[in-house]
Design a protein around this motif. Structure first.
Motif, PDB file in Angstrom:
ATOM      1  N   THR A  91       0.855  -1.187   0.000  1.00  0.00           N
ATOM      2  CA  THR A  91       0.000   0.000   0.000  1.00  0.00           C
ATOM      3  C   THR A  91       0.889   1.234   0.000  1.00  0.00           C
ATOM      4  O   THR A  91       1.895   1.283   0.720  1.00  0.00           O
ATOM      5  CB  THR A  91      -0.907   0.022   1.244  1.00  0.00           C
ATOM      6  OG1 THR A  91      -1.785  -1.098   1.205  1.00  0.00           O
ATOM      7  CG2 THR A  91      -1.730   1.299   1.319  1.00  0.00           C
ATOM      8  N   PHE A 132       1.092   5.276   0.862  1.00  0.00           N
ATOM      9  CA  PHE A 132       0.447   6.370   1.581  1.00  0.00           C
ATOM     10  C   PHE A 132       0.750   7.669   0.831  1.00  0.00           C
ATOM     11  O   PHE A 132       1.905   7.939   0.476  1.00  0.00           O
ATOM     12  CB  PHE A 132       0.974   6.480   3.004  1.00  0.00           C
ATOM     13  CG  PHE A 132       0.434   5.438   3.956  1.00  0.00           C
ATOM     14  CD1 PHE A 132      -0.319   4.354   3.513  1.00  0.00           C
ATOM     15  CD2 PHE A 132       0.687   5.548   5.322  1.00  0.00           C
ATOM     16  CE1 PHE A 132      -0.807   3.400   4.394  1.00  0.00           C
ATOM     17  CE2 PHE A 132       0.204   4.602   6.216  1.00  0.00           C
ATOM     18  CZ  PHE A 132      -0.549   3.526   5.755  1.00  0.00           C
ATOM     19  N   GLU A 136      -1.169  15.446   9.181  1.00  0.00           N
ATOM     20  CA  GLU A 136      -0.844  14.254   8.405  1.00  0.00           C
ATOM     21  C   GLU A 136       0.084  13.310   9.174  1.00  0.00           C
ATOM     22  O   GLU A 136      -0.055  12.079   9.081  1.00  0.00           O
ATOM     23  CB  GLU A 136      -0.251  14.675   7.063  1.00  0.00           C
ATOM     24  CG  GLU A 136      -1.288  15.386   6.197  1.00  0.00           C
ATOM     25  CD  GLU A 136      -0.725  16.023   4.943  1.00  0.00           C
ATOM     26  OE1 GLU A 136       0.444  15.727   4.600  1.00  0.00           O
ATOM     27  OE2 GLU A 136      -1.447  16.807   4.304  1.00  0.00           O
ATOM     28  N   PHE A 144      -0.857   9.519  10.307  1.00  0.00           N
ATOM     29  CA  PHE A 144       0.048   8.393  10.075  1.00  0.00           C
ATOM     30  C   PHE A 144       0.238   7.585  11.353  1.00  0.00           C
ATOM     31  O   PHE A 144       0.182   6.352  11.344  1.00  0.00           O
ATOM     32  CB  PHE A 144       1.395   8.908   9.554  1.00  0.00           C
ATOM     33  CG  PHE A 144       2.423   7.833   9.351  1.00  0.00           C
ATOM     34  CD1 PHE A 144       2.471   7.117   8.167  1.00  0.00           C
ATOM     35  CD2 PHE A 144       3.355   7.532  10.347  1.00  0.00           C
ATOM     36  CE1 PHE A 144       3.419   6.117   7.971  1.00  0.00           C
ATOM     37  CE2 PHE A 144       4.305   6.539  10.155  1.00  0.00           C
ATOM     38  CZ  PHE A 144       4.328   5.829   8.971  1.00  0.00           C
ATOM     39  N   THR A 147      -1.085   3.666  11.617  1.00  0.00           N
ATOM     40  CA  THR A 147      -0.073   2.633  11.841  1.00  0.00           C
ATOM     41  C   THR A 147      -0.292   1.958  13.190  1.00  0.00           C
ATOM     42  O   THR A 147       0.009   0.764  13.345  1.00  0.00           O
ATOM     43  CB  THR A 147       1.352   3.197  11.734  1.00  0.00           C
ATOM     44  OG1 THR A 147       1.489   4.330  12.613  1.00  0.00           O
ATOM     45  CG2 THR A 147       1.665   3.621  10.316  1.00  0.00           C
ATOM     46  N   THR A 150       0.316  -0.340   7.423  1.00  0.00           N
ATOM     47  CA  THR A 150       1.674   0.125   7.172  1.00  0.00           C
ATOM     48  C   THR A 150       1.895   0.293   5.676  1.00  0.00           C
ATOM     49  O   THR A 150       1.387  -0.495   4.876  1.00  0.00           O
ATOM     50  CB  THR A 150       2.712  -0.860   7.727  1.00  0.00           C
ATOM     51  OG1 THR A 150       2.466  -2.150   7.166  1.00  0.00           O
ATOM     52  CG2 THR A 150       2.609  -0.952   9.240  1.00  0.00           C
ATOM     53  N   PRO A 151       2.653   1.310   5.278  1.00  0.00           N
ATOM     54  CA  PRO A 151       2.896   1.534   3.855  1.00  0.00           C
ATOM     55  C   PRO A 151       4.112   0.786   3.353  1.00  0.00           C
ATOM     56  O   PRO A 151       5.097   0.590   4.079  1.00  0.00           O
ATOM     57  CB  PRO A 151       3.130   3.046   3.798  1.00  0.00           C
ATOM     58  CG  PRO A 151       3.792   3.353   5.114  1.00  0.00           C
ATOM     59  CD  PRO A 151       3.182   2.403   6.118  1.00  0.00           C
ATOM     60  N   VAL A 154       5.848   5.629   0.254  1.00  0.00           N
ATOM     61  CA  VAL A 154       5.194   6.893   0.607  1.00  0.00           C
ATOM     62  C   VAL A 154       5.509   7.925  -0.467  1.00  0.00           C
ATOM     63  O   VAL A 154       6.588   7.917  -1.065  1.00  0.00           O
ATOM     64  CB  VAL A 154       5.633   7.417   1.990  1.00  0.00           C
ATOM     65  CG1 VAL A 154       5.081   6.546   3.109  1.00  0.00           C
ATOM     66  CG2 VAL A 154       7.151   7.539   2.094  1.00  0.00           C
ATOM     67  N   LEU A 158      -3.688   5.020   0.106  1.00  0.00           N
ATOM     68  CA  LEU A 158      -4.388   5.693   1.203  1.00  0.00           C
ATOM     69  C   LEU A 158      -3.887   7.119   1.293  1.00  0.00           C
ATOM     70  O   LEU A 158      -2.692   7.351   1.507  1.00  0.00           O
ATOM     71  CB  LEU A 158      -4.135   4.965   2.528  1.00  0.00           C
ATOM     72  CG  LEU A 158      -4.652   5.680   3.786  1.00  0.00           C
ATOM     73  CD1 LEU A 158      -6.170   5.830   3.757  1.00  0.00           C
ATOM     74  CD2 LEU A 158      -4.208   4.945   5.058  1.00  0.00           C
ATOM     75  N   GLU A 159      -4.794   8.077   1.135  1.00  0.00           N
ATOM     76  CA  GLU A 159      -4.417   9.493   1.229  1.00  0.00           C
ATOM     77  C   GLU A 159      -4.639   9.988   2.643  1.00  0.00           C
ATOM     78  O   GLU A 159      -5.751   9.925   3.181  1.00  0.00           O
ATOM     79  CB  GLU A 159      -5.224  10.338   0.241  1.00  0.00           C
ATOM     80  CG  GLU A 159      -4.835  11.809   0.294  1.00  0.00           C
ATOM     81  CD  GLU A 159      -5.420  12.645  -0.837  1.00  0.00           C
ATOM     82  OE1 GLU A 159      -5.198  13.873  -0.846  1.00  0.00           O
ATOM     83  OE2 GLU A 159      -6.109  12.064  -1.705  1.00  0.00           O
ATOM     84  N   LEU A 160      -3.577  10.506   3.244  1.00  0.00           N
ATOM     85  CA  LEU A 160      -3.630  11.074   4.584  1.00  0.00           C
ATOM     86  C   LEU A 160      -3.536  12.583   4.465  1.00  0.00           C
ATOM     87  O   LEU A 160      -2.468  13.146   4.201  1.00  0.00           O
ATOM     88  CB  LEU A 160      -2.491  10.518   5.445  1.00  0.00           C
ATOM     89  CG  LEU A 160      -2.504   9.005   5.668  1.00  0.00           C
ATOM     90  CD1 LEU A 160      -1.317   8.581   6.516  1.00  0.00           C
ATOM     91  CD2 LEU A 160      -3.801   8.544   6.307  1.00  0.00           C
ATOM     92  N   HIS A 175      -9.376   7.520   1.421  1.00  0.00           N
ATOM     93  CA  HIS A 175      -8.912   8.800   1.951  1.00  0.00           C
ATOM     94  C   HIS A 175      -9.340   8.934   3.405  1.00  0.00           C
ATOM     95  O   HIS A 175     -10.423   8.505   3.795  1.00  0.00           O
ATOM     96  CB  HIS A 175      -9.450   9.973   1.130  1.00  0.00           C
ATOM     97  CG  HIS A 175     -10.937   9.975   0.979  1.00  0.00           C
ATOM     98  ND1 HIS A 175     -11.586   9.319  -0.049  1.00  0.00           N
ATOM     99  CD2 HIS A 175     -11.915  10.534   1.733  1.00  0.00           C
ATOM    100  CE1 HIS A 175     -12.890   9.480   0.078  1.00  0.00           C
ATOM    101  NE2 HIS A 175     -13.126  10.204   1.156  1.00  0.00           N
TER     102      HIS A 175
END
Length: 696
Positions: free
Chosen positions: A332, A334, A406, A410, A414, A419-420, A423, A604-606, A627
């Motif tokens: 994934t 982020f 942001e 995160f 997490t 977990t990404p 990024v 996933l947009e933070l 999102h």
């Protein structure tokens, strides 16, 4: 503040104004709307001749706000104002508050502070210093001293016109707050309030003196928040419900069976049911791993749950349903949003509801506060349209605010087991990405962001930034013909979305030439022409700031805005990289394209809004997107929808953490959860087994 069920109307003390209640909305939470009121006579408005006129003007002006449930707080003189306003409304048969709260004010018959009206100028100044807790250094500002003492005398003159009449009694309870050592409010002078209500009187004491303006103000607000809780109903909490099956038809059958079960069991504990579903399909809970076909919903009550389950069962639509998807493998990414996405109130609901988020954002904001004139959280959480909220659109505040939000997001996701693998950020967002990847410590990241924000705001204002619905090649050709060397490509957000930046006249000429060929152009509302020659004057000073921090190799790959591919430790550790980052184009589209080419299918947009997701979909059309937040939607439900969406795409959240006790979702382990067998982990699962392992 749509959806807030209760208002708290606040009246300030003599000589003061509504700024006394600055920060209350943040401290008291989203469950109510704080309405600070300036008493008549401020801001050039004519002063009321007497207390009766003052109350009448307030009664008329506040009438539209008092049609629903509300509370009243009055401080000192404001306590008398609130009391008399409620009496007037009760006498006319109008709605009265659920409770009247009075701070630092004795019962109306004991208005001994009026003695200050007869003090000479020096004595009155000493009185003001004693009551406000202001340092003596303010005496160096005679205009301020004169304005305060004049306002105090005027207000006390109005106060003196009060004619006390203890009858009739108020139909609402009265709560009085006083400092144990407050020279103005002796305990024995508060008892008169008990004879002025038919619904009960309570005295609440705070250790110390005049609590509101002294060191015990925080203790008062904590106490007040607790007292408010009995009048303010907490909003329903959003809960994620997750399902999985071996195929799509089985998933629809499960949704139908669960819908029927919820309909037939109105006594079902929804929190326990949602938790059982999640942990029965999770390696991190009490069951086995979820099956490949997945769907989810987020609901705050039984009706929302039934509507979403019906949509999932019948291949229909519900706004709170996450459609069925086939879970995939792979990392994934982020995404961290950049400047322009900020908005007042962002993060306020999460701050009130999730201690992990609250601790993170407070820790980060404290590091920025020494660089700012006003505390960062006060600006971020200020009501829309207020003076502090307007500061959020200044670069000096916007960039620290986005970094704080942001980074806190995160830490929260997490903590929930998400977990990404990669990024990527957009402009300022890449500094967030670099920090969470381990390139910067928190201290160094905050210093660098603060310097970047300050310097970029100090750059020459004006110029123009224009979004153009065309690819970079077409835009670059137009810049070459019409830009005169004064316009640059600022960002390539998607294959067909480019932003230009530079001198206004030349940028408009470039846009006009493209518009003449049928290309859509949109002028952006910005204070500066970022990523253009307008930034040249700040670059060397920023280089010095970037040279003063330490760099480390990233623990998570960071996809670069400069190249559209992962940046190496040597690049990210070079101060010159971050200098170029201010000046050169943001190659976000290339970065998303690289991620898609290398197997990333989940994003996933933070950030405060799904700005980047909209761009990224065109560069990664096969991707699945979620999102964290969106303007106008409840933050808790939106974030949980993102978590549920990632689950349907293949992620395995730590559901016990998501439902943790701090979020108020973890059910009592003794509650029975009677769900159909085939909704749990396996065909032989015991429907009560999930409750045996519920965490306490």
């Amino acid at each position: 503040m749509a959806g807030i069920p209760m208002r708290l109307v606040c009246f300030h003390h003599a000589g003061g104004d509504a700024s006394l209640f600055s920060g209350w909305q943040h401290r008291l939470g989203e469950e109510l709307e704080v309405v600070p009121v300036n008493l008549p006579g401020r801001g050039g408005e004519p002063r009321a001749a007497d207390l009766d006129e003052l109350i009448g003007r307030l009664d008329e002006g506040l009438a539209p706000l008092l049609t629903g449930p509300y509370l009243v707080y009055g401080h000192s003189l404001g306590g008398l104002v609130g009391y008399e306003l409620v009496r007037r409304r009760a006498a006319r048969g109008l709605r009265t508050p659920e409770a009247l709260f009075v701070g630092a004010f004795p019962a109306p018959e004991a208005a001994h502070t009026l003695e200050s009206l007869d003090l000479d100028e020096d004595a009155l100044i000493e009185f003001v210093l004693e009551i406000t807790g202001m340092p003596r250094e303010v005496l160096a500002y005679p205009d301020w001293v004169d304005s305060v003492t004049t306002a105090l005398r005027d207000d006390l003159a109005v106060w003196r016109t009060h004619r006390d009449d203890p009858a009739p009694r108020l139909p609402c309870p009265i709560h009085v707050f006083a400092g144990t050592a407050d020279p103005l409010v002796h305990r024995d002078r508060t008892t008169g309030w008990a004879q002025r209500t038919t619904s009960g009187f309570r005295l609440h004491e705070v250790d110390g003196g005049h609590f509101f303006v002294r060191d015990n103000r925080a203790e008062f607000l904590d106490l007040f928040h607790g007292v408010l809780a009995e009048y303010v109903a907490a909003p329903p909490r959003a809960l994620p419900w997750v399902l999985s099956a071996e195929d799509g038809a089985g998933l629809a059958r499960q949704a139908a069976r669960l819908r029927d079960h919820v309909e037939q069991h109105p006594e079902l504990d929804l929190g326990a049911a949602a938790f059982a579903l999640a942990t029965a399909t999770s390696d991190t809970g009490t069951g086995s791993a979820a099956r490949p076909h997945r769907a989810a919903l987020v609901a705050t009550d039984r009706g929302e749950a039934l509507a979403a389950l019906t949509a999932l069962a019948e291949d229909g639509f519900a706004p709170n349903a996450v459609p069925a998807a086939l879970a995939g493998a792979g990392p994934t990414a982020f995404l961290f949003t950049g400047q322009g996405s900020q908005r007042p109130g962002m993060g306020r609901e999460l701050h009130a509801g999730y201690p992990v988020f609250a601790a993170a954002i407070e820790e980060i904001a404290a590091r920025f506060d020494r660089h700012l004139e006003r505390p960062l959280l006060e600006v971020m959480f200020a009501p829309q349209g207020s003076e502090p909220a307007a500061l959020l659109h200044l670069t000096r505040y916007a960039q620290p605010a986005l970094f704080a939000l942001e980074t806190a997001l995160f830490r929260l996701v997490t903590d929930w087991g998400l977990t990404p693998g990669q990024v990527i950020g957009h402009s300022l967002g890449e500094l967030v990405a670099a920090h969470v990847a381990g390139v910067f410590t928190l201290d160094d990241a905050c210093e660098l962001v603060a310097a970047r924000a300050r310097l970029m705001q100090s750059a020459p204002a004006g110029g123009a930034m224009i979004a153009i619905a065309a690819d970079e090649a077409a835009v670059a050709e137009a810049i070459g013909r019409h830009g005169g060397g004064r316009v640059d490509v600022a960002a390539v957000n998607s294959p067909g979305a480019t932003v230009i930046s530079g001198e206004q006249e030349q940028a408009e000429a470039v846009a006009a030439a493209l518009a003449a060929t049928g290309v859509k152009t949109t002028r952006l509302r910005v204070s500066h022409a970022f990523h253009s020659l307008h930034m040249d004057g700040i670059l060397e000073e920023f280089r010095a700031a970037a040279s003063a921090v330490d760099y480390r190799a990233p623990r998570i790959p960071v996809v670069s805005n400069l190249t559209g591919r992962p940046a190496g430790a040597d690049e990210l550790g070079d101060p010159g990289y971050w200098v170029a980052h201010i000046r050169r184009p943001v190659r976000f589209a290339q970065g998303i394209g690289w991620l898609a080419e290398h197997g990333v299918r989940t994003f996933l947009e933070l950030g405060p809004a799904p700005v980047l997701s909209a761009f990224a979909r065109t560069a990664a059309p096969e991707g699945g997107f979620a999102h964290a937040l969106r303007a106008g939607l409840p933050e808790r439900a939106t974030l949980l929808t993102a978590v549920a969406t990632l689950f349907t795409l293949g992620a395995e959240p730590d559901w016990p953490a998501v439902f943790g006790p701090a979020a108020g979702h973890r059910p009592d382990p003794v509650l029975p959860v009677d769900l159909p067998v085939d909704l749990l982990a396996g065909p032989l699962a015991d429907p009560l087994a999930a409750t045996d392992g519920l965490p306490g």
